[in-house]
Design an enzyme around this catalytic site. Structure first.
Site, PDB file in Angstrom:
ATOM      1  N   TYR A 175      -5.094  11.968 -27.647  1.00  0.00           N
ATOM      2  CA  TYR A 175      -5.586  11.086 -28.017  1.00  0.00           C
ATOM      3  C   TYR A 175      -6.343  10.491 -26.591  1.00  0.00           C
ATOM      4  O   TYR A 175      -7.407  11.066 -26.006  1.00  0.00           O
ATOM      5  CB  TYR A 175      -4.837   9.702 -28.635  1.00  0.00           C
ATOM      6  CG  TYR A 175      -5.704   8.555 -29.181  1.00  0.00           C
ATOM      7  CD1 TYR A 175      -6.877   8.945 -29.853  1.00  0.00           C
ATOM      8  CD2 TYR A 175      -5.579   7.431 -28.702  1.00  0.00           C
ATOM      9  CE1 TYR A 175      -7.651   8.069 -30.634  1.00  0.00           C
ATOM     10  CE2 TYR A 175      -6.406   6.220 -29.001  1.00  0.00           C
ATOM     11  CZ  TYR A 175      -7.529   6.808 -30.278  1.00  0.00           C
ATOM     12  OH  TYR A 175      -8.267   5.578 -30.755  1.00  0.00           O
ATOM     13  N   LYS A 184      -6.109   8.581 -34.032  1.00  0.00           N
ATOM     14  CA  LYS A 184      -5.240   7.141 -34.001  1.00  0.00           C
ATOM     15  C   LYS A 184      -4.291   7.506 -35.093  1.00  0.00           C
ATOM     16  O   LYS A 184      -2.810   6.864 -34.808  1.00  0.00           O
ATOM     17  CB  LYS A 184      -6.297   6.301 -34.630  1.00  0.00           C
ATOM     18  CG  LYS A 184      -6.147   4.842 -34.227  1.00  0.00           C
ATOM     19  CD  LYS A 184      -6.527   4.454 -32.809  1.00  0.00           C
ATOM     20  CE  LYS A 184      -6.347   3.085 -32.372  1.00  0.00           C
ATOM     21  NZ  LYS A 184      -6.846   2.719 -31.276  1.00  0.00           N
TER      22      LYS A 184
END
Length: 595
Positions: A109, A182
């Site tokens: 991420y 996410k």
């Protein structure tokens, strides 16, 4: 529709599927590679299309995958490999990520996802999630249903329109990777079932000239659509989600600042929804501040806070600090009077009101009260004009008049106890500014929060040296420990990953009808409680290595708050701890049955 269904019997999971042969191996939620048992291979038609060796556990696969991961030289290559692994065997992907959380989370991420988004058209990985175009609002429900899930199966959607991604701005349809990443954090950090989530990008166009002129760009080739058409599109999307997935939590991510505020204000009282940039960022920073203020021994009612950067994140933090000061006994007006916002045009003041965004106006200082503050005329870069047009326009007006009240002047006049950076301006907290601050405050609190790493306002090493170890600090990007005068300073990362997964999971477990300020503050207190503050130099926030533990405590606090507010729809005969424990998904292989 999906070829597999998860069944829970006597607290144990198994998967039933109609898929056979290669269709089993091509489904990442089913594929176990060499770990399929002899019986599963026979019933699922896998004999002959898998090597004959059967591995009874995942260890061999984990070691092999970790070695392949490290065979890639750049972080972007590692990012691509991890998502290829996800698309082949999602259970193995999450097991590997969870085992090496500190090492791999920044690669999977933030911050490496920013590189992946900028190179999305060239990387050409397997499409994931749902792409919904503003040019086809009549197809919203059809596109959501194309995901192939039943209404009761989906409990969380992460949605972006990718206008303001991390520190890189507007990236249109490429922003789907923000929603995908996410959700990976939700699963790895909190145990949200990855089969119960949908990543969504709302393609409303882009103002990124590079994308508009790139023949490989995958999104709509027109400028961003705004105004009533945009609002109607958002409303149609929300109604479609509520119609198809009535129990799902809706998480908003990386919207433009004005849109972000307007959307969350419109919908938050109607169902379980929150904006991570606005509420999540403010909440994780407040968690660090709770511990810093406690250690500083200066009460909230006496704090003076300067925030450099007045966008979605900066104002979200200001709101959380304002509310905390009010909890401590100040009126709203008194709390606001102790918060100063600074941006491109300098200190936000009342003479700018007509040009300010609606959520900035409360914090504008009366121009008469700051008449003695020195002003400076400054240059404005082309990049600033492009990335921050509203603030740049105000700066131009201020420059043409008498100049701006810059950060150095504000720090000198205000003598803040707390200095927070959300500006994405590298090096903005200079040595002179920091030394000026520490000359007036015994234990300054300084949080340079901009990320990715190259955008930080100051390094922890510099802050500790310039304050002779007196500073309490946390950062937005990960930093190594700092050794100074015999003390090891652990640098806490104010990373939303410590808060939003548990918050969302708690809302899912409780089946909350909405996400309230009280539930968010319950998450704040839970995160703050997990930091170990005993020694000098201790981190103000818990380590990301302990995200599963932190997230479970957050979820439990959120569940209990939802129940106390009468917003939970779960059976209260079962203990809170059991509800959270049983709902948590773990990356382990479960039996696969042929039906």
């Amino acid at each position: 529709m999906r070829q597999a269904k998860v069944i829970v019997e006597n607290g144990k999971r198994k998967i039933q599927t109609t898929a056979r042969g290669y269709n089993v191996l091509r489904d990442p939620s089913l594929n176990k590679g060499s770990s399929f048992t002899k019986e599963e291979r026979e019933r699922l038609g896998l004999n002959g299309i898998l090597p004959p060796v059967i591995t009874s556990d995942m260890e061999v696969q984990l070691n092999r995958s970790y070695n392949v991961y490290h065979s890639h030289k750049s972080d972007l290559e590692k990012h691509v490999y991890m998502w290829q692994l996800h698309d082949n065997n999602s259970t193995l992907f999450y097991a590997l990520l969870q085992r090496h959380m500190l090492e791999m989370l920044p690669v999977v991420y933030d911050p490496v996802v920013g590189d992946a988004i900028e190179n999305y058209s060239e990387i050409e990985t397997r499409p994931r999630g749902i792409f919904i175009s503003i040019n086809e609002p009549e197809l919203i429900e059809e596109k959501l249903r194309a995901f192939g899930a039943q209404p009761e199966e989906i409990r969380l959607l992460v949605t972006t329109d990718a206008e303001e991604i991390l520190g890189i701005g507007d990236w249109g349809s490429n922003g789907i990777d923000i929603s995908v990443g996410k959700l990976a954090v939700y699963t790895a950090a909190a145990g949200v079932d990855p089969h119960s989530v949908i990543p969504v990008v709302l393609d409303v166009g882009t103002n990124n000239e590079k994308l508009l002129n790139d023949p490989a760009y995958v999104g709509n080739r027109h400028e961003r659509i705004t105004g009533q058409v945009y609002d109607d599109f958002i409303d149609s999307y929300v109604k479609a989600v509520r119609n198809i997935y009535p129990e799902a939590v809706l998480h908003w991510e990386d919207f433009g600042s004005t849109n972000a505020r307007r959307i969350i204000n419109k919908y938050r009282d109607n169902f379980a929804t929150f904006n991570d940039d606005m509420q999540g960022t403010g909440a994780i920073v407040l968690a660090g501040l709770l511990n810093a203020v406690k250690l500083s021994k200066t009460p909230w009612t006496e704090q003076r806070v300067v925030i450099f950067g007045s966008g979605t994140a900066g104002c979200g933090i200001a709101d959380q600090i304002r509310d905390q000061m009010m909890k401590s006994g100040l009126s709203k007006e008194e709390a606001i009077s102790r918060i100063w916002l600074v941006d491109l045009p300098g200190l936000i003041t009342s003479d700018m009101t007509d040009d300010l965004l609606f959520y900035q106006r409360d914090y504008a200082k009366n121009i008469a009260d700051v008449s003695s503050y020195p002003r400076t005329k400054v240059d404005i870069s082309v990049e600033s004009r492009t990335r921050f047009p509203e603030m740049a326009n105000i700066l131009i007006k201020q420059n043409s008049d008498k100049g701006i009240i810059d950060l150095a002047a504000v720090v000198n006049k205000v003598k803040p106890t707390v200095l927070i950076g959300t500006s994405t301006t590298p090096g903005a907290f200079t040595e002179s500014i920091v030394r000026d601050m520490v000359s007036n405050v015994e234990r300054p609190i300084i949080f340079p929060l901009s990320n990715p790493t190259l955008l930080h306002e100051a390094t922890p090493q510099h802050l500790i040296e310039w304050t002779d170890g007196k500073v309490f600090t946390a950062t937005g990007a990960p930093f190594d420990d700092v050794n100074y005068k015999g003390i090891t300073y652990k640098i806490g990362q104010a990373n939303n990953a410590a808060l939003y997964p548990g918050l969302g999971f708690g809302a899912i477990v409780s089946k909350a009808s909405k996400i309230t300020d009280e539930m968010i503050f319950a998450a704040v207190e839970a995160v703050a409680s997990q930091a170990t503050l005993g020694a000098e130099g201790a981190s103000l926030l818990p380590s990301n290595a302990d995200l599963r533990v932190t997230s479970s405590i957050v979820a439990l606090n959120v569940l209990r708050t939802a129940q106390s507010q009468g917003l939970s729809k779960v059976d209260t005969n079962q203990s809170d701890v059991e509800l959270v424990r049983e709902a948590a998904w773990w990356p382990v292989y479960v039996p696969v049955e042929a039906v």
